[in-house]
Design a protein around this motif. Structure first.
Motif, PDB file in Angstrom:
ATOM      1  N   VAL A 169       0.868  -1.184   0.000  1.00  0.00           N
ATOM      2  CA  VAL A 169       0.000   0.000   0.000  1.00  0.00           C
ATOM      3  C   VAL A 169       0.898   1.224   0.000  1.00  0.00           C
ATOM      4  N   GLU A 170       0.669   2.123  -0.949  1.00  0.00           N
ATOM      5  CA  GLU A 170       1.460   3.356  -1.017  1.00  0.00           C
ATOM      6  C   GLU A 170       0.521   4.548  -1.086  1.00  0.00           C
ATOM      7  N   THR A 171       0.688   5.466  -0.165  1.00  0.00           N
ATOM      8  CA  THR A 171      -0.109   6.692  -0.172  1.00  0.00           C
ATOM      9  C   THR A 171       0.542   7.691  -1.125  1.00  0.00           C
ATOM     10  N   LEU A 172      -0.163   8.013  -2.211  1.00  0.00           N
ATOM     11  CA  LEU A 172       0.365   8.927  -3.220  1.00  0.00           C
ATOM     12  C   LEU A 172      -0.027  10.370  -2.959  1.00  0.00           C
ATOM     13  N   SER A 173      -1.133  10.556  -2.239  1.00  0.00           N
ATOM     14  CA  SER A 173      -1.630  11.884  -1.910  1.00  0.00           C
ATOM     15  C   SER A 173      -2.689  11.717  -0.824  1.00  0.00           C
ATOM     16  N   PRO A 174      -3.260  12.782  -0.299  1.00  0.00           N
ATOM     17  CA  PRO A 174      -4.292  12.607   0.721  1.00  0.00           C
ATOM     18  C   PRO A 174      -5.474  11.749   0.290  1.00  0.00           C
ATOM     19  N   HIS A 175      -5.760  11.688  -1.009  1.00  0.00           N
ATOM     20  CA  HIS A 175      -6.942  10.960  -1.465  1.00  0.00           C
ATOM     21  C   HIS A 175      -6.644   9.763  -2.362  1.00  0.00           C
ATOM     22  N   PHE A 176      -5.383   9.497  -2.677  1.00  0.00           N
ATOM     23  CA  PHE A 176      -5.052   8.401  -3.581  1.00  0.00           C
ATOM     24  C   PHE A 176      -4.092   7.420  -2.919  1.00  0.00           C
ATOM     25  N   ARG A 177      -4.418   6.114  -3.061  1.00  0.00           N
ATOM     26  CA  ARG A 177      -3.533   5.066  -2.562  1.00  0.00           C
ATOM     27  C   ARG A 177      -3.343   4.015  -3.649  1.00  0.00           C
ATOM     28  N   SER A 178      -2.108   3.654  -3.881  1.00  0.00           N
ATOM     29  CA  SER A 178      -1.767   2.559  -4.788  1.00  0.00           C
ATOM     30  C   SER A 178      -1.769   1.271  -3.976  1.00  0.00           C
ATOM     31  N   ILE A 179      -2.495   0.260  -4.467  1.00  0.00           N
ATOM     32  CA  ILE A 179      -2.711  -0.977  -3.708  1.00  0.00           C
ATOM     33  C   ILE A 179      -2.351  -2.175  -4.573  1.00  0.00           C
ATOM     34  N   VAL A 180      -1.548  -3.075  -4.041  1.00  0.00           N
ATOM     35  CA  VAL A 180      -1.205  -4.312  -4.742  1.00  0.00           C
ATOM     36  C   VAL A 180      -1.840  -5.485  -4.009  1.00  0.00           C
ATOM     37  N   LEU A 181      -2.638  -6.268  -4.739  1.00  0.00           N
ATOM     38  CA  LEU A 181      -3.232  -7.491  -4.210  1.00  0.00           C
ATOM     39  C   LEU A 181      -2.451  -8.679  -4.750  1.00  0.00           C
ATOM     40  N   GLU A 182      -2.299  -9.724  -3.935  1.00  0.00           N
ATOM     41  CA  GLU A 182      -1.652 -10.932  -4.423  1.00  0.00           C
ATOM     42  C   GLU A 182      -2.269 -12.156  -3.771  1.00  0.00           C
ATOM     43  N   GLY A 183      -2.111 -13.299  -4.451  1.00  0.00           N
ATOM     44  CA  GLY A 183      -2.618 -14.554  -3.922  1.00  0.00           C
ATOM     45  C   GLY A 183      -2.822 -15.567  -5.027  1.00  0.00           C
ATOM     46  N   ASP A 184      -2.944 -16.818  -4.639  1.00  0.00           N
ATOM     47  CA  ASP A 184      -3.125 -17.876  -5.630  1.00  0.00           C
ATOM     48  C   ASP A 184      -4.402 -17.693  -6.438  1.00  0.00           C
ATOM     49  N   ALA A 185      -5.421 -17.071  -5.829  1.00  0.00           N
ATOM     50  CA  ALA A 185      -6.692 -16.887  -6.530  1.00  0.00           C
ATOM     51  C   ALA A 185      -6.581 -15.909  -7.688  1.00  0.00           C
TER      52      ALA A 185
ATOM     53  N   THR B 222      -2.206  -8.093  -8.771  1.00  0.00           N
ATOM     54  CA  THR B 222      -2.864  -7.030  -9.520  1.00  0.00           C
ATOM     55  C   THR B 222      -2.695  -5.728  -8.766  1.00  0.00           C
ATOM     56  N   LYS B 223      -2.652  -4.621  -9.504  1.00  0.00           N
ATOM     57  CA  LYS B 223      -2.419  -3.311  -8.905  1.00  0.00           C
ATOM     58  C   LYS B 223      -3.621  -2.415  -9.150  1.00  0.00           C
ATOM     59  N   LEU B 224      -4.077  -1.746  -8.100  1.00  0.00           N
ATOM     60  CA  LEU B 224      -5.225  -0.856  -8.158  1.00  0.00           C
ATOM     61  C   LEU B 224      -4.817   0.538  -7.709  1.00  0.00           C
ATOM     62  N   LEU B 225      -5.616   1.526  -8.128  1.00  0.00           N
ATOM     63  CA  LEU B 225      -5.477   2.875  -7.604  1.00  0.00           C
ATOM     64  C   LEU B 225      -6.804   3.252  -6.974  1.00  0.00           C
ATOM     65  N   ALA B 226      -6.800   3.476  -5.671  1.00  0.00           N
ATOM     66  CA  ALA B 226      -8.026   3.817  -4.953  1.00  0.00           C
ATOM     67  C   ALA B 226      -8.096   5.327  -4.751  1.00  0.00           C
TER      68      ALA B 226
ATOM     69  N   SER C 225     -13.988   4.550   0.600  1.00  0.00           N
ATOM     70  CA  SER C 225     -12.993   5.461   1.152  1.00  0.00           C
ATOM     71  C   SER C 225     -12.447   4.940   2.469  1.00  0.00           C
ATOM     72  N   ARG C 226     -13.334   4.424   3.320  1.00  0.00           N
ATOM     73  CA  ARG C 226     -12.878   3.892   4.605  1.00  0.00           C
ATOM     74  C   ARG C 226     -11.993   2.672   4.404  1.00  0.00           C
ATOM     75  N   TRP C 227     -12.345   1.824   3.444  1.00  0.00           N
ATOM     76  CA  TRP C 227     -11.541   0.628   3.179  1.00  0.00           C
ATOM     77  C   TRP C 227     -10.138   1.021   2.718  1.00  0.00           C
ATOM     78  N   ALA C 228     -10.075   1.894   1.712  1.00  0.00           N
ATOM     79  CA  ALA C 228      -8.779   2.277   1.162  1.00  0.00           C
ATOM     80  C   ALA C 228      -7.924   3.001   2.187  1.00  0.00           C
ATOM     81  N   SER C 229      -8.530   3.854   2.983  1.00  0.00           N
ATOM     82  CA  SER C 229      -7.771   4.640   3.957  1.00  0.00           C
ATOM     83  C   SER C 229      -7.244   3.783   5.107  1.00  0.00           C
ATOM     84  N   GLY C 230      -7.942   2.692   5.425  1.00  0.00           N
ATOM     85  CA  GLY C 230      -7.546   1.871   6.560  1.00  0.00           C
ATOM     86  C   GLY C 230      -6.685   0.676   6.225  1.00  0.00           C
ATOM     87  N   LEU C 231      -6.358   0.468   4.956  1.00  0.00           N
ATOM     88  CA  LEU C 231      -5.586  -0.718   4.567  1.00  0.00           C
ATOM     89  C   LEU C 231      -4.181  -0.721   5.138  1.00  0.00           C
ATOM     90  N   ARG C 232      -3.724  -1.938   5.475  1.00  0.00           N
ATOM     91  CA  ARG C 232      -2.345  -2.154   5.874  1.00  0.00           C
ATOM     92  C   ARG C 232      -1.793  -3.365   5.122  1.00  0.00           C
TER      93      ARG C 232
END
Length: 241
Positions: free
Chosen positions: A29-45, A82-86, A95-102
């Protein structure tokens, strides 16, 4: 393991969740700005899935089986990543999900599924959108259309969004700041109409903006076959995509 997006619910809902959705972990999880977070998901699925640019995934959050939709920027089927931009705006579940991710959190996703069909798109491409369109725009960078795509976005705060665009490889995109009663769209229309002779237009983001620009392009005799459109949101509505 922390599971911020897994709903707390009864046995029937849990069974449906596990039947309909697949698990993935938050690899980064990378915070790019106050409202944008780059998120990488991974897993066998995530491995071996057939994903194409423009498709969506839905991630479960909150209570019940509610979900929010994201357009992946990239997908590695071999590594299962896969990589997402929230874009976290307002105080909704997404918004709550993206802001609280670890890193290390678990989430549940559904997809990929069809959303924006770009199979018939031919260069040159003009992609119009807004903050919710940055993900699909970034996906273009890894496609056959990368060298012949121009990006234009309506944004609320260019001081915030321009560094985000640069961070995801879209530093040459044009940002037009929103103004009262959508007066800024006149400038958008003028620029798009200047390019109307040969381009394929990909219109994304706010529903009313897409409708207005689509009307202007049709009035300029741009064939529907040269337009692809997907509304990601509209004021007061959820679940458009």
């Amino acid at each position: 393991m922390h599971e911020p997006s897994k709903p707390q619910q009864g046995p029937v809902a849990r069974m449906l969740l596990q039947w309909l959705m697949r698990p993935a972990s938050i690899a980064a999880v990378e915070t790019l700005s106050p409202h944008f977070r780059s998120i990488v998901l991974e897993g066998d699925a995530l491995k071996g899935l057939a994903w194409t640019m423009g498709q969506k995934i839905q991630i479960a959050m909150g209570s019940g089986l509610s979900a929010r939709t994201y357009t992946p920027m990239s997908w590695d089927t071999e590594k299962g990543r896969t990589k997402l931009l929230a874009f976290a705006h307002g105080d909704g579940p997404g918004s709550r999900w993206a802001s609280g991710l670890r890193e290390g959190d678990l989430c549940w996703f559904f997809g990929p599924r069809r959303s924006l069909d770009l199979s018939a798109a031919k260069a040159p491409i003009i992609l119009f959108g807004d903050e919710t369109s940055f993900g699909i725009a970034s996906a273009f960078r890894g496609s056959r259309l990368a060298d012949d795509t121009t990006y234009m976005f309506e944004v609320s705060d260019a001081a915030e969004t321009n560094p985000v665009l640069a961070a995801i490889g879209l530093g040459r995109a044009t940002s037009i700041v929103r103004s009262a009663e959508d007066a800024h769209l006149a400038a958008v229309e003028a620029e798009l109409l200047r390019l109307a002779a040969s381009a394929h237009f990909v219109l994304t983001g706010k529903a009313s903006s897409i409708q207005r620009i689509g009307r202007a392009l049709r009035a300029a005799n741009v064939a529907r076959s040269r337009m692809s459109a997907k509304a990601y949101w509209a004021p007061g509505k959820t679940g458009l995509d």
